[in-house]
Design an enzyme around this catalytic site. Structure first.
Site, PDB file in Angstrom:
ATOM      1  N   ARG A 192       0.806  -1.237   0.000  1.00 13.44           N
ATOM      2  CA  ARG A 192       0.000   0.000   0.000  1.00 13.44           C
ATOM      3  C   ARG A 192       0.836   1.283   0.000  1.00 13.44           C
ATOM      4  NH1 ARG A 192      -2.851  -2.784   4.103  1.00 13.44           N
ATOM      5  NH2 ARG A 192      -4.523  -4.025   3.219  1.00 13.44           N
TER       6      ARG A 192
ATOM      7  N   LYS B 269       2.941  11.535 -11.165  1.00  9.62           N
ATOM      8  CA  LYS B 269       2.120  10.680 -12.032  1.00  9.62           C
ATOM      9  C   LYS B 269       2.905   9.394 -12.278  1.00  9.62           C
ATOM     10  CE  LYS B 269      -1.063  13.512 -14.771  1.00  9.62           C
ATOM     11  NZ  LYS B 269      -1.442  13.970 -16.125  1.00  9.62           N
TER      12      LYS B 269
ATOM     13  N   GLU C   1       9.168  18.480 -24.215  1.00  7.05           N
ATOM     14  CA  GLU C   1       8.450  18.820 -22.978  1.00  7.05           C
ATOM     15  C   GLU C   1       8.928  20.185 -22.448  1.00  7.05           C
ATOM     16  OE1 GLU C   1       5.891  16.956 -22.105  1.00  7.05           O
ATOM     17  OE2 GLU C   1       6.362  14.809 -22.104  1.00  7.05           O
TER      18      GLU C   1
ATOM     19  N   LYS D  48       6.892  23.195 -13.494  1.00 13.08           N
ATOM     20  CA  LYS D  48       6.107  21.996 -13.167  1.00 13.08           C
ATOM     21  C   LYS D  48       5.805  21.948 -11.667  1.00 13.08           C
ATOM     22  CE  LYS D  48       5.078  17.246 -13.896  1.00 13.08           C
ATOM     23  NZ  LYS D  48       5.213  16.021 -14.662  1.00 13.08           N
TER      24      LYS D  48
ATOM     25  N   GLU E 164      -4.751  17.022 -10.901  1.00 12.92           N
ATOM     26  CA  GLU E 164      -5.274  17.410 -12.217  1.00 12.92           C
ATOM     27  C   GLU E 164      -6.772  17.688 -12.209  1.00 12.92           C
ATOM     28  OE1 GLU E 164      -3.322  15.357 -15.592  1.00 12.92           O
ATOM     29  OE2 GLU E 164      -5.248  15.516 -16.609  1.00 12.92           O
TER      30      GLU E 164
ATOM     31  N   ARG F 153      -3.373  21.699 -13.761  1.00 12.44           N
ATOM     32  CA  ARG F 153      -2.393  20.657 -14.120  1.00 12.44           C
ATOM     33  C   ARG F 153      -2.670  20.067 -15.511  1.00 12.44           C
ATOM     34  NH1 ARG F 153       0.616  15.921 -10.620  1.00 12.44           N
ATOM     35  NH2 ARG F 153       1.846  15.207 -12.406  1.00 12.44           N
TER      36      ARG F 153
ATOM     37  N   ASN G 171      -0.629  18.646 -20.183  1.00 13.19           N
ATOM     38  CA  ASN G 171      -0.994  17.652 -21.192  1.00 13.19           C
ATOM     39  C   ASN G 171      -1.033  18.246 -22.602  1.00 13.19           C
ATOM     40  OD1 ASN G 171      -3.002  14.828 -21.327  1.00 13.19           O
ATOM     41  ND2 ASN G 171      -1.495  15.068 -19.714  1.00 13.19           N
TER      42      ASN G 171
ATOM     43  N   HIS H  48      -0.651  16.108 -25.721  1.00 11.03           N
ATOM     44  CA  HIS H  48      -0.629  14.707 -25.296  1.00 11.03           C
ATOM     45  C   HIS H  48      -1.838  13.896 -25.751  1.00 11.03           C
ATOM     46  CE1 HIS H  48       2.745  16.032 -22.900  1.00 11.03           C
ATOM     47  NE2 HIS H  48       2.951  14.807 -22.444  1.00 11.03           N
TER      48      HIS H  48
ATOM     49  N   HIS I  23      -0.526  10.833 -27.383  1.00 11.43           N
ATOM     50  CA  HIS I  23      -0.747   9.484 -26.853  1.00 11.43           C
ATOM     51  C   HIS I  23      -1.411   8.580 -27.896  1.00 11.43           C
ATOM     52  CE1 HIS I  23      -0.407  10.528 -22.269  1.00 11.43           C
ATOM     53  NE2 HIS I  23       0.753  10.405 -22.861  1.00 11.43           N
TER      54      HIS I  23
ATOM     55  N   HIS J  74       7.784   9.153 -26.974  1.00 10.95           N
ATOM     56  CA  HIS J  74       6.830  10.054 -26.318  1.00 10.95           C
ATOM     57  C   HIS J  74       7.060  11.519 -26.704  1.00 10.95           C
ATOM     58  CE1 HIS J  74       4.042  11.513 -23.292  1.00 10.95           C
ATOM     59  NE2 HIS J  74       4.988  12.331 -22.850  1.00 10.95           N
TER      60      HIS J  74
HETATM   61  N1  LIG Z   1       5.008  10.727 -15.134  1.00 11.09           N
HETATM   62  C1  LIG Z   1       5.057  11.805 -15.884  1.00 11.09           C
HETATM   63  O1  LIG Z   1       4.709  12.923 -15.471  1.00 11.09           O
HETATM   64  C2  LIG Z   1       5.594  11.691 -17.282  1.00 11.09           C
HETATM   65  C3  LIG Z   1       5.950  12.849 -17.982  1.00 11.09           C
HETATM   66  C4  LIG Z   1       6.461  12.719 -19.263  1.00 11.09           C
HETATM   67  C5  LIG Z   1       6.648  11.461 -19.809  1.00 11.09           C
HETATM   68  N2  LIG Z   1       6.304  10.361 -19.105  1.00 11.09           N
HETATM   69  C6  LIG Z   1       6.560   9.022 -19.638  1.00 11.09           C
HETATM   70  O2  LIG Z   1       7.963   8.883 -19.765  1.00 11.09           O
HETATM   71  C7  LIG Z   1       8.254   7.979 -20.827  1.00 11.09           C
HETATM   72  C8  LIG Z   1       9.272   8.594 -21.751  1.00 11.09           C
HETATM   73  O3  LIG Z   1      10.429   8.864 -21.001  1.00 11.09           O
HETATM   74  P1  LIG Z   1      11.862   8.942 -21.712  1.00 11.09           P
HETATM   75  O4  LIG Z   1      11.797   9.825 -22.875  1.00 11.09           O
HETATM   76  O5  LIG Z   1      12.836   9.198 -20.637  1.00 11.09           O
HETATM   77  O6  LIG Z   1      12.012   7.470 -22.308  1.00 11.09           O
HETATM   78  P2  LIG Z   1      12.841   6.184 -21.804  1.00 11.09           P
HETATM   79  O7  LIG Z   1      12.726   5.996 -20.366  1.00 11.09           O
HETATM   80  O8  LIG Z   1      12.447   5.075 -22.711  1.00 11.09           O
HETATM   81  O9  LIG Z   1      14.352   6.611 -22.131  1.00 11.09           O
HETATM   82  C9  LIG Z   1      14.696   6.893 -23.459  1.00 11.09           C
HETATM   83  C10 LIG Z   1      15.925   6.043 -23.876  1.00 11.09           C
HETATM   84  O10 LIG Z   1      17.086   6.550 -23.253  1.00 11.09           O
HETATM   85  C11 LIG Z   1      17.808   5.508 -22.585  1.00 11.09           C
HETATM   86  N3  LIG Z   1      18.514   6.172 -21.498  1.00 11.09           N
HETATM   87  C12 LIG Z   1      18.037   6.599 -20.320  1.00 11.09           C
HETATM   88  N4  LIG Z   1      18.961   7.321 -19.683  1.00 11.09           N
HETATM   89  C13 LIG Z   1      20.060   7.320 -20.458  1.00 11.09           C
HETATM   90  C14 LIG Z   1      21.336   7.901 -20.355  1.00 11.09           C
HETATM   91  N5  LIG Z   1      21.655   8.694 -19.334  1.00 11.09           N
HETATM   92  N6  LIG Z   1      22.231   7.676 -21.319  1.00 11.09           N
HETATM   93  C15 LIG Z   1      21.908   6.903 -22.408  1.00 11.09           C
HETATM   94  N7  LIG Z   1      20.705   6.351 -22.593  1.00 11.09           N
HETATM   95  C16 LIG Z   1      19.794   6.571 -21.617  1.00 11.09           C
HETATM   96  C17 LIG Z   1      16.725   4.546 -22.214  1.00 11.09           C
HETATM   97  O11 LIG Z   1      17.268   3.258 -21.961  1.00 11.09           O
HETATM   98  C18 LIG Z   1      15.838   4.592 -23.458  1.00 11.09           C
HETATM   99  O12 LIG Z   1      16.385   3.792 -24.475  1.00 11.09           O
HETATM  100  C19 LIG Z   1       6.942   7.666 -21.504  1.00 11.09           C
HETATM  101  O13 LIG Z   1       6.473   6.428 -21.060  1.00 11.09           O
HETATM  102  C20 LIG Z   1       6.040   8.777 -21.025  1.00 11.09           C
HETATM  103  O14 LIG Z   1       4.689   8.390 -21.029  1.00 11.09           O
HETATM  104  C21 LIG Z   1       5.793  10.453 -17.857  1.00 11.09           C
HETATM  105  O1  LIG Z   2       2.581  15.696 -15.037  1.00  7.68           O
HETATM  106  C1  LIG Z   2       1.582  15.824 -15.746  1.00  7.68           C
HETATM  107  O2  LIG Z   2       0.483  16.144 -15.296  1.00  7.68           O
HETATM  108  C2  LIG Z   2       1.675  15.556 -17.195  1.00  7.68           C
HETATM  109  O3  LIG Z   2       0.645  15.484 -17.864  1.00  7.68           O
HETATM  110  C3  LIG Z   2       3.029  15.376 -17.786  1.00  7.68           C
HETATM  111  C4  LIG Z   2       3.046  14.696 -19.136  1.00  7.68           C
HETATM  112  O4  LIG Z   2       4.197  15.162 -19.809  1.00  7.68           O
HETATM  113  C5  LIG Z   2       3.175  13.182 -19.044  1.00  7.68           C
HETATM  114  O5  LIG Z   2       3.406  12.638 -20.305  1.00  7.68           O
HETATM  115  C6  LIG Z   2       2.065  12.439 -18.328  1.00  7.68           C
HETATM  116  O6  LIG Z   2       2.461  11.115 -18.077  1.00  7.68           O
HETATM  117  C7  LIG Z   2       0.779  12.359 -19.118  1.00  7.68           C
HETATM  118  O7  LIG Z   2      -0.176  11.874 -18.261  1.00  7.68           O
HETATM  119  P1  LIG Z   2      -1.601  11.341 -18.663  1.00  7.68           P
HETATM  120  O8  LIG Z   2      -2.410  11.676 -17.478  1.00  7.68           O
HETATM  121  O9  LIG Z   2      -2.044  12.074 -19.896  1.00  7.68           O
HETATM  122  O10 LIG Z   2      -1.441   9.890 -18.902  1.00  7.68           O
HETATM  123 ZN   LIG Z   3       4.623  13.994 -21.564  1.00  3.85          ZN
END
Ligand SMILES: NC(=O)c1ccc[n+]([C@@H]2O[C@H](COP(=O)([O-])OP(=O)(O)OC[C@H]3O[C@@H](n4cnc5c(N)ncnc54)[C@H](O)[C@@H]3O)[C@@H](O)[C@H]2O)c1
Ligand SMILES: O=C(O)C(=O)C[C@@H](O)[C@H](O)[C@H](O)COP(=O)(O)O
Ligand SMILES: [Zn+2]
Length: 362
Positions: A120, A142, A184, A226, A236, A240, A244, A247, A251, A263
């Site tokens: 949990r 998130k 971003e 952010k 959100e 917030r 998006n 997105h 997405h 992404h």
């Molecule tokens: N939670 C949130 O608020 C939020 C916000 C934006 C995106 N996201 C999510 O994040 C993901 C995209 O993240 P991303 O762009 O980091 O992709 P990713 O995690 O796939 O990383 C991109 C690539 O870079 C490599 N990599 C990572 N660090 C490295 C380094 N220092 N040197 C060399 N290679 C490295 C990884 O292995 C991968 O091949 C998506 O799933 C997206 O939905 C979430």
């Molecule tokens: O932090 C947030 O809020 C965002 O929407 C950041 C986005 O860049 C990110 O890709 C997020 O994961 C999108 O969320 P979702 O709620 O559309 O799935």
């Molecule tokens: Zn994003």
């Protein structure tokens, strides 16, 4: 003159936490002093070999288990979630353990969901290693895994207890993933800060060359924007949603093309569609639309979406988390530095913008 370490606080009352940003923080870390004895580090097959030793060296007196996942978006899966739960249980991890994400957004989102749900909820720390993770995914809580039917369909809001950003990690990132982070970064300028957008326009060359000073400022300003938005609206319910931008379209592109579209790339193409839609409605000037497209292009990002049937766009977009009473709500820019969330029921109008901003030969 910039300080070598910056700290930004995400102000969420008793769940507030610090984002530490600096050069070489992995080997001189504020974060590691506060970690509990039992630690699960989640990383992937690319990042582990590059940075795990540095992190482990700081944790010599801790009980550390490492779970390594495959590279790529498809690793944000229910199967990996289950496998990590197996690891935690196999090693008898207790509720006073910590989960540490070492990697990009994929590792961070998956690890966060694990931390949110194991017994949990256990402590969670982010060590983001991509630009995208440093400016966006590691901040704000998130967490999620994907479903074949859509991105981030299963997840939780669950804040980390600390975020450690070592800008040295970006040296090993390839150009394509680096550009994804800039998508971003541009988003923050478009939705919230015209001055920052203009600064980005003026520093394209430095940022493309990964100039350390420019990069640190871009990361810092992105995290500040952010952090402010998350502090104002953690779950959100209002502002917030602006994070998006691009997105809902992005997405849909990702869900249809996980193997070929990243992404940040999908967000870039989605942002241009959003700008076009607003221009069509007469609410965004041609000049501002052109600036958005030009900046994304200057950062080597795609500004045209792949060709997909409108029915496919619609199917994915109808599953977007912002849909309300069956109506899609889109984040749409009204000027550089301002955007709003709008219900949009007219698929002909949406389709027109999508078609105008899609490639003709994909
Ligand atoms: N939670 C949130 O608020 C939020 C916000 C934006 C995106 N996201 C999510 O994040 C993901 C995209 O993240 P991303 O762009 O980091 O992709 P990713 O995690 O796939 O990383 C991109 C690539 O870079 C490599 N990599 C990572 N660090 C490295 C380094 N220092 N040197 C060399 N290679 C490295 C990884 O292995 C991968 O091949 C998506 O799933 C997206 O939905 C979430
Ligand atoms: O932090 C947030 O809020 C965002 O929407 C950041 C986005 O860049 C990110 O890709 C997020 O994961 C999108 O969320 P979702 O709620 O559309 O799935
Ligand atoms: Zn994003």
């Amino acid at each position: 003159m910039q300080k070598t370490t910056q700290q930004i606080i995400v102000g969420l009352g008793e769940r507030s936490y610090a984002i530490d940003i600096g050069v070489g923080l992995l080997s001189r870390t504020p974060l590691f002093n506060v970690l509990p004895h039992q630690i699960l580090i989640i990383t992937n097959t690319v990042v582990g070999p590059l940075y795990l030793d540095q992190v482990r060296a700081q944790l010599a007196s801790h009980h550390v288990v490492v779970h390594t996942i495959d590279d790529g978006e498809s690793a944000k899966s229910l199967a990996n979630y289950g496998a990590i739960m197996d690891t935690l249980i196999q090693y008898n991890f207790n509720r006073d353990c910590a989960v540490v994400a070492l990697g990009g957004g994929v590792v961070g989102d998956l690890a966060g969901f694990v931390a949110a749900t194991y017994q949990r909820g256990v402590r969670f720390y982010q060590i983001p290693t991509t630009l995208l993770a440093q400016v966006d995914s590691s901040v704000g809580g998130k967490t999620a895994i994907n479903h074949p039917g859509g991105k981030n369909m299963v997840g939780a809001f669950y804040q980390p207890q600390g975020v450690l950003i070592d800008t040295n990690c970006l040296a090993s990132l390839n150009d394509r993933d680096y550009a994804c982070g800039l998508a971003e970064v541009v988003k923050y300028g478009v939705i919230a800060d015209a001055e920052f957008f203009a600064w980005l326009e003026a520093h394209v060359n430095q940022l493309n060359a990964r100039d350390s000073g420019a990069l640190t400022y871009a990361i810092q300003r992105s995290c500040e924007i952010k952090a402010d938005i998350v502090a104002a609206d953690e779950r959100e319910q209002s502002v917030r949603a602006l994070l998006n931008l691009g997105h809902t379209f992005g997405h849909a592109i990702e869900a249809a093309h996980y193997d070929t579209w990243k992404h940040g790339e999908a967000v870039a193409a989605g942002t241009v569609i959003a700008a076009k839609l607003m221009h069509q409605l007469g609410e965004l000037s041609a000049a501002d639309m052109a600036r958005i497209e030009a900046l994304l292009q200057a950062f080597q990002l795609p500004v045209r979406a792949p060709k997909m049937p409108l029915a496919q766009w619609q199917a994915f977009m109808q599953r977007d988390k912002k849909v309300q009473d069956g109506t899609v709500r889109l984040v749409l820019p009204t000027a550089i530095g301002a955007a709003s969330l709008r219900p949009m029921a007219d698929w002909q109008v949406i389709g027109q913008a999508i078609t105008a901003m899609s490639t003709t030969n994909d």
